[in-house]
Design a protein around this motif. Structure first.
Motif, PDB file in Angstrom:
ATOM      1  N   GLU A  29     -14.466  60.130  42.800  1.00 44.30           N
ATOM      2  CA  GLU A  29     -14.725  59.752  41.412  1.00 44.30           C
ATOM      3  C   GLU A  29     -14.372  60.925  40.522  1.00 44.30           C
ATOM      4  O   GLU A  29     -14.862  62.035  40.712  1.00 44.30           O
ATOM      5  CB  GLU A  29     -16.204  59.365  41.232  1.00 44.30           C
ATOM      6  CG  GLU A  29     -16.542  58.878  39.830  1.00 44.30           C
ATOM      7  CD  GLU A  29     -16.931  60.003  38.896  1.00 44.30           C
ATOM      8  OE1 GLU A  29     -16.543  59.945  37.704  1.00 44.30           O
ATOM      9  OE2 GLU A  29     -17.606  60.953  39.356  1.00 44.30           O
ATOM     10  N   THR A  35     -13.981  57.321  36.812  1.00 44.27           N
ATOM     11  CA  THR A  35     -13.094  56.378  37.494  1.00 44.27           C
ATOM     12  C   THR A  35     -13.009  56.757  38.961  1.00 44.27           C
ATOM     13  O   THR A  35     -12.913  57.945  39.307  1.00 44.27           O
ATOM     14  CB  THR A  35     -11.681  56.391  36.881  1.00 44.27           C
ATOM     15  OG1 THR A  35     -11.769  56.055  35.490  1.00 44.27           O
ATOM     16  CG2 THR A  35     -10.766  55.398  37.576  1.00 44.27           C
ATOM     17  N   TYR A  73     -11.103  56.576  42.689  1.00 43.32           N
ATOM     18  CA  TYR A  73      -9.719  56.527  43.156  1.00 43.32           C
ATOM     19  C   TYR A  73      -9.653  56.513  44.680  1.00 43.32           C
ATOM     20  O   TYR A  73     -10.476  57.145  45.353  1.00 43.32           O
ATOM     21  CB  TYR A  73      -8.941  57.750  42.667  1.00 43.32           C
ATOM     22  CG  TYR A  73      -8.806  57.859  41.173  1.00 43.32           C
ATOM     23  CD1 TYR A  73      -7.736  57.256  40.504  1.00 43.32           C
ATOM     24  CD2 TYR A  73      -9.740  58.586  40.418  1.00 43.32           C
ATOM     25  CE1 TYR A  73      -7.611  57.369  39.125  1.00 43.32           C
ATOM     26  CE2 TYR A  73      -9.614  58.698  39.047  1.00 43.32           C
ATOM     27  CZ  TYR A  73      -8.546  58.083  38.408  1.00 43.32           C
ATOM     28  OH  TYR A  73      -8.431  58.202  37.041  1.00 43.32           O
ATOM     29  N   GLU A  87      -6.494  53.233  41.484  1.00 46.25           N
ATOM     30  CA  GLU A  87      -7.881  53.036  41.080  1.00 46.25           C
ATOM     31  C   GLU A  87      -8.592  52.128  42.071  1.00 46.25           C
ATOM     32  O   GLU A  87      -7.999  51.187  42.614  1.00 46.25           O
ATOM     33  CB  GLU A  87      -7.956  52.439  39.675  1.00 46.25           C
ATOM     34  CG  GLU A  87      -7.598  53.422  38.575  1.00 46.25           C
ATOM     35  CD  GLU A  87      -7.942  52.905  37.201  1.00 46.25           C
ATOM     36  OE1 GLU A  87      -8.766  51.957  37.095  1.00 46.25           O
ATOM     37  OE2 GLU A  87      -7.391  53.435  36.220  1.00 46.25           O
ATOM     38  N   ASN A 143     -11.742  49.605  42.474  1.00 49.32           N
ATOM     39  CA  ASN A 143     -12.768  48.784  41.837  1.00 49.32           C
ATOM     40  C   ASN A 143     -13.617  48.125  42.910  1.00 49.32           C
ATOM     41  O   ASN A 143     -13.357  48.282  44.109  1.00 49.32           O
ATOM     42  CB  ASN A 143     -12.116  47.758  40.908  1.00 49.32           C
ATOM     43  CG  ASN A 143     -11.345  48.420  39.776  1.00 49.32           C
ATOM     44  OD1 ASN A 143     -11.920  49.135  38.969  1.00 49.32           O
ATOM     45  ND2 ASN A 143     -10.036  48.196  39.724  1.00 49.32           N
TER      46      ASN A 143
END
Length: 332
Positions: free
Chosen positions: A291, A295, A297, A317, A319
């Motif tokens: 992080e 965000t 990764y 990225e 999610n």
């Protein structure tokens, strides 16, 4: 095996001979990347001669830095007689004012291997405090003695702050061992060693043969009360014929057991697919996860089908779906 070794050698030469005088590049040749940020600069470490190092202001354009080990670690040839300072699969952590960089010394397709540790107070090569100091061997595997391979290290701390090292490639799977407070000394009590992921082999286990239980490169990422164990299935280092893919399981305890989305234990070959290759990338794997700036990764390498299967850095990225499983796309 001979063809695989020649292919692997070609890849290693392609990225270890990359010019250190070049300016920033947006495409860099790597295997087994890990990343960390110091100040405003990202530093990436990967498999390479002396451990390859790159720096970047934005994770998009990268500059090659000097290797961690201009000369081989003094102990390395005692472990692997054919060692030529080509160091595999590093892992980087900042802890109590120091950077801890684990790394792998090995003979290809053998568990003649060891994980070492080198430390530094800073990653900035212009700082007067910049100096890599090798700490020697953390753990070693020996053919004829061990059913595991001491490569691909990753350090993780549990909720109580206890350090654990997970590692492994093929043989009898991924291991997790508890470390002492120095982050080097392996503890040897009955509750200090675990197997956290393995795959079935098609023949009897042989401590001198990696077999076909293709799993390696463990990395544990903590999120929302879970430990997520990423591993890579199948085969790297074969260019356009690579079949690498990343899978994941999770556990409430760092020791496991880790289960995939369908409830299958990773100890019994389970793993939910995170990302596999496609027409553009023939095999993607050996990931790390972080992080940065809010965000998350996934950092990994893939074999570029449009460039003769060369291995390159990929950053995507990460999610999460409504059930708490990672979602990653190769589309950039």
């Amino acid at each position: 095996m001979k063809n695989s070794l020649l292919t692997l050698l070609a890849f290693f030469i392609s990225f270890t001979t990359w010019s250190q005088d070049q300016e920033y590049s947006t495409v860099i040749p790597v295997h087994d990347p890990v990343m960390i940020k110091e100040g405003d600069t990202f530093f990436l470490f990967s498999t390479g001669r002396g451990i390859a190092v790159w720096s970047s202001p934005d994770m998009k354009k990268w500059k090659r830095e000097e290797a961690v080990f201009p000369q081989p670690p003094t102990w390395a040839t005692d472990v692997a007689a054919d060692f030529k300072n080509h160091i595999w699969a590093p892992d980087i952590t900042f802890h109590e004012g120091e950077y801890f960089l684990y790394y792998s010394v090995s003979s290809f397709a053998k568990n003649t291997s060891a994980i070492g540790l080198v430390k530094n107070k800073t990653l900035n090569p212009d700082s007067p405090d910049f100096k890599w100091e090798d700490q020697g061997i953390v753990i070693q595997s020996v053919p004829g003695r061990d059913l595991w391979n001491a490569i691909d290290p990753n350090l993780v701390f549990d909720e109580e702050g206890t350090p654990w090292l997970n590692y492994g490639s093929f043989w009898n799977g991924m291991k997790l061992v508890r470390l002492g407070d120095d982050l080097k000394t392996v503890q040897n009590g009955p509750d200090d060693w675990y197997t956290i992921s393995k795959r079935e082999r098609s023949f009897e286990l042989d401590d001198r043969n990696p077999g076909d239980g293709a799993v390696e490169a463990p990395f544990i990422f903590k999120k929302d009360g879970y430990y997520y164990l990423f591993v890579s299935f199948d085969y790297c280092c074969r260019g356009v014929n690579s079949t690498y893919k990343m899978v994941v399981g999770r556990s409430k305890e760092v020791q496991g057991p880790y289960f995939d989305r369908d409830g299958v234990s990773m100890f019994e070959g389970g793993g939910t697919l995170v990302l596999g290759g496609d027409k553009d990338w023939h095999g993607v794997g050996h990931n790390s996860a972080y992080e940065f700036g809010g965000t998350e990764y996934l950092i990994f390498h893939g074999y570029d089908a449009k460039d003769n299967g060369r291995s390159k850095l990929l950053i995507r990225e990460m999610n999460w779906d409504s059930e708490g499983w990672p979602i990653v796309s190769l589309e950039n």
